[in-house]
Design a protein around this motif. Sequence first.
Motif, PDB file in Angstrom:
ATOM      1  N   SER A  94       0.859  -1.186   0.000  1.00  0.00           N
ATOM      2  CA  SER A  94       0.000   0.000   0.000  1.00  0.00           C
ATOM      3  C   SER A  94       0.895   1.236   0.000  1.00  0.00           C
ATOM      4  CB  SER A  94      -0.881   0.004   1.248  1.00  0.00           C
ATOM      5  OG  SER A  94      -0.072   0.091   2.402  1.00  0.00           O
ATOM      6  N   SER A  96       0.888   3.478   2.220  1.00  0.00           N
ATOM      7  CA  SER A  96       1.383   3.611   3.594  1.00  0.00           C
ATOM      8  C   SER A  96       2.649   2.788   3.810  1.00  0.00           C
ATOM      9  CB  SER A  96       0.315   3.151   4.591  1.00  0.00           C
ATOM     10  OG  SER A  96      -0.852   3.924   4.476  1.00  0.00           O
ATOM     11  N   THR A 125      -2.121   9.460   6.864  1.00  0.00           N
ATOM     12  CA  THR A 125      -1.239   8.283   6.914  1.00  0.00           C
ATOM     13  C   THR A 125       0.221   8.675   6.677  1.00  0.00           C
ATOM     14  OG1 THR A 125      -1.256   5.914   6.439  1.00  0.00           O
ATOM     15  CG2 THR A 125      -1.162   7.344   4.524  1.00  0.00           C
ATOM     16  N   ASP A 126       0.459   9.709   5.873  1.00  0.00           N
ATOM     17  CA  ASP A 126       1.840  10.122   5.611  1.00  0.00           C
ATOM     18  C   ASP A 126       2.521  10.542   6.917  1.00  0.00           C
ATOM     19  OD1 ASP A 126       0.212  10.334   3.156  1.00  0.00           O
ATOM     20  OD2 ASP A 126       2.086  10.985   2.234  1.00  0.00           O
ATOM     21  N   THR A 164       3.345  15.789  -0.132  1.00  0.00           N
ATOM     22  CA  THR A 164       2.311  15.274  -1.024  1.00  0.00           C
ATOM     23  C   THR A 164       2.128  16.306  -2.128  1.00  0.00           C
ATOM     24  OG1 THR A 164       1.257  13.960   0.684  1.00  0.00           O
ATOM     25  CG2 THR A 164      -0.099  14.583  -1.192  1.00  0.00           C
ATOM     26  N   TYR A 168      -4.636  16.518  -0.596  1.00  0.00           N
ATOM     27  CA  TYR A 168      -5.875  15.724  -0.689  1.00  0.00           C
ATOM     28  C   TYR A 168      -7.124  16.545  -0.414  1.00  0.00           C
ATOM     29  CZ  TYR A 168      -6.496  15.341   4.394  1.00  0.00           C
ATOM     30  OH  TYR A 168      -6.723  15.605   5.718  1.00  0.00           O
ATOM     31  N   HIS A 196      -2.625  11.770  -5.343  1.00  0.00           N
ATOM     32  CA  HIS A 196      -3.636  12.579  -6.043  1.00  0.00           C
ATOM     33  C   HIS A 196      -3.090  13.206  -7.321  1.00  0.00           C
ATOM     34  CE1 HIS A 196      -7.209  12.432  -3.534  1.00  0.00           C
ATOM     35  NE2 HIS A 196      -6.393  12.307  -2.500  1.00  0.00           N
ATOM     36  N   CYS A 216      -0.707   5.910  -5.271  1.00  0.00           N
ATOM     37  CA  CYS A 216      -1.861   5.059  -5.056  1.00  0.00           C
ATOM     38  C   CYS A 216      -2.358   4.431  -6.359  1.00  0.00           C
ATOM     39  CB  CYS A 216      -2.930   6.027  -4.564  1.00  0.00           C
ATOM     40  SG  CYS A 216      -3.961   5.376  -3.335  1.00  0.00           S
ATOM     41  N   TYR A 218      -5.553   2.986  -6.628  1.00  0.00           N
ATOM     42  CA  TYR A 218      -7.024   2.882  -6.707  1.00  0.00           C
ATOM     43  C   TYR A 218      -7.724   4.214  -6.956  1.00  0.00           C
ATOM     44  CZ  TYR A 218      -6.307   3.916  -1.706  1.00  0.00           C
ATOM     45  OH  TYR A 218      -5.901   4.455  -0.522  1.00  0.00           O
ATOM     46  N   LYS A 219      -6.966   5.295  -7.103  1.00  0.00           N
ATOM     47  CA  LYS A 219      -7.590   6.597  -7.357  1.00  0.00           C
ATOM     48  C   LYS A 219      -7.697   6.819  -8.870  1.00  0.00           C
ATOM     49  CE  LYS A 219      -6.387   8.193  -2.796  1.00  0.00           C
ATOM     50  NZ  LYS A 219      -5.375   8.769  -1.913  1.00  0.00           N
TER      51      LYS A 219
HETATM   52  C1  LIG Z   1      -5.076   8.117  -0.709  1.00  0.00           C
HETATM   53  C2  LIG Z   1      -3.790   8.521  -0.104  1.00  0.00           C
HETATM   54  C3  LIG Z   1      -3.017   7.605   0.607  1.00  0.00           C
HETATM   55  C4  LIG Z   1      -3.530   6.222   0.815  1.00  0.00           C
HETATM   56  O1  LIG Z   1      -2.714   5.389   1.522  1.00  0.00           O
HETATM   57  P1  LIG Z   1      -3.153   3.863   1.713  1.00  0.00           P
HETATM   58  O2  LIG Z   1      -1.970   3.219   2.257  1.00  0.00           O
HETATM   59  O3  LIG Z   1      -3.590   3.368   0.379  1.00  0.00           O
HETATM   60  O4  LIG Z   1      -4.315   3.836   2.629  1.00  0.00           O
HETATM   61  C5  LIG Z   1      -1.790   8.019   1.106  1.00  0.00           C
HETATM   62  N1  LIG Z   1      -1.367   9.292   0.935  1.00  0.00           N
HETATM   63  C6  LIG Z   1      -2.108  10.203   0.250  1.00  0.00           C
HETATM   64  C7  LIG Z   1      -1.605  11.583   0.074  1.00  0.00           C
HETATM   65  C8  LIG Z   1      -3.345   9.845  -0.267  1.00  0.00           C
HETATM   66  O5  LIG Z   1      -4.075  10.737  -0.914  1.00  0.00           O
END
Ligand SMILES: *Cc1c(COP(=O)(O)O)cnc(C)c1O
Length: 404
Positions: A94, A96, A125-126, A164, A168, A196, A216, A218-219
């Motif tokens: 993932s 993360s 998560t970052d 990032t 987001y 993103h 990612c 899945y986006k």
């Molecule tokens: C969507 C997103 C994530 C997603 O992390 P996962 O490990 O897939 O849950 C992480 N960082 C950013 C900036 C995101 O937009």
Amino acid sequence: MTLEQAQALDAVDPLAGYHDRFVQPEGVIYLDGNSLGLLPTETVAAGADIMERAWGQRLIRSWNEGWIDAPSRVGAMIAPLIGADADEVIAADSTSVNLYKLIVAALRLDPSRNVVVSEAGNFPTDLHIAEGAVAAVAGAQLKVVERGVLAEALGDETALLLLTHVHYKTAERFDMTAWTRVAHDAGALICWDLSHSAGAVAVELNAAGADLAVGCGYKYLNGGPGAPAFLYVAKRWQDRLHNPLSGWMGHAAPFEFADGYEAAAGMKRWLTGTPSVLGLAALESGLKLWDSIDLAQIEAKSAALWNIFHVAGTAAGLECVTPADPAKRGSHISFRHPNAYEIVQALIARGVIGDFRDPDILRFGLTPLTLSHADVWRAGEMMREITESGEYRKAEFAVRNAVT
Ligand SMILES: *Cc1c(COP(=O)(O)O)cnc(C)c1O
């Protein structure tokens, strides 16, 4: 802008043909492709094939019939979308987990540099992962500061600047070249989170001189819920950085079953355990759509969709928090309103799916591949009607769900 004008834009849209290559649910205008991308129609068949033929019939033989190379193959398909070479990207785990691997690796590169700097309000998560990563390296620290003082926060002890690329919430986009230089001027590495950005804007990691990146699946890449993510390591660092999650799939020779770990050359060392084959198959199928797409067309359409929805949101009395300059934003648009949650729920009840981000943000993904200009125009009209009529004040729209 009128509906007719929006339809006229659709008539000359070079990306218009992609709309029907996705499963488009009846009665839905989907403005959340920046959070979970639509299902490509071809992925339905690809999913059946990997299940019925590759898993069902071929079973373990499939590892040598394409599965074992899937992380590298899929990484190579992502590479042109982010301005990287094919052998600088691999699909794994993932976002993360990939962040963890790269942050710890960057901290271990030079013991005199033990600080990770990131932005307050970065995706949770970052920051959470960065907290865990510094805790795993003796003496390391995390410094989280506001955007306005990021450059000043860098110094002789900075190992890594973690940013990032497209925010987001607000969709604000960092100038990748300029900020990569800021990190390098301080002697630090930079890691870009492209979650993103990939598939939303033209990204040029190598031209910017970037060191590391994650993102990612899945986006905007339409890989499906929980799709494998990707990571990028610039060629010049590939021999010098080491995956702290050293597992057998990142070993130089996994099937020699040695006791000691010896890192694979190139990007393979960033693998840890057995890859998620079903997830990779869905992601690979989604990526095939990007084969012949010009990212300049993606950016141009994103800007056109943005303009339509921006006019509608402003007319609806919402405050836009996304930069007006297309070069300074990604492909979503966010507005602020005290009743943001209720307005989003009222829109969802009408089939317009966007999302709410705490505490007062309405966020809408304007995905160029899956949306028509007319779709976005209609969604904007509904948003105006909902706010003008006060429809969002109904009690049912104030009930909070677990996932917003
Ligand atoms: C969507 C997103 C994530 C997603 O992390 P996962 O490990 O897939 O849950 C992480 N960082 C950013 C900036 C995101 O937009």
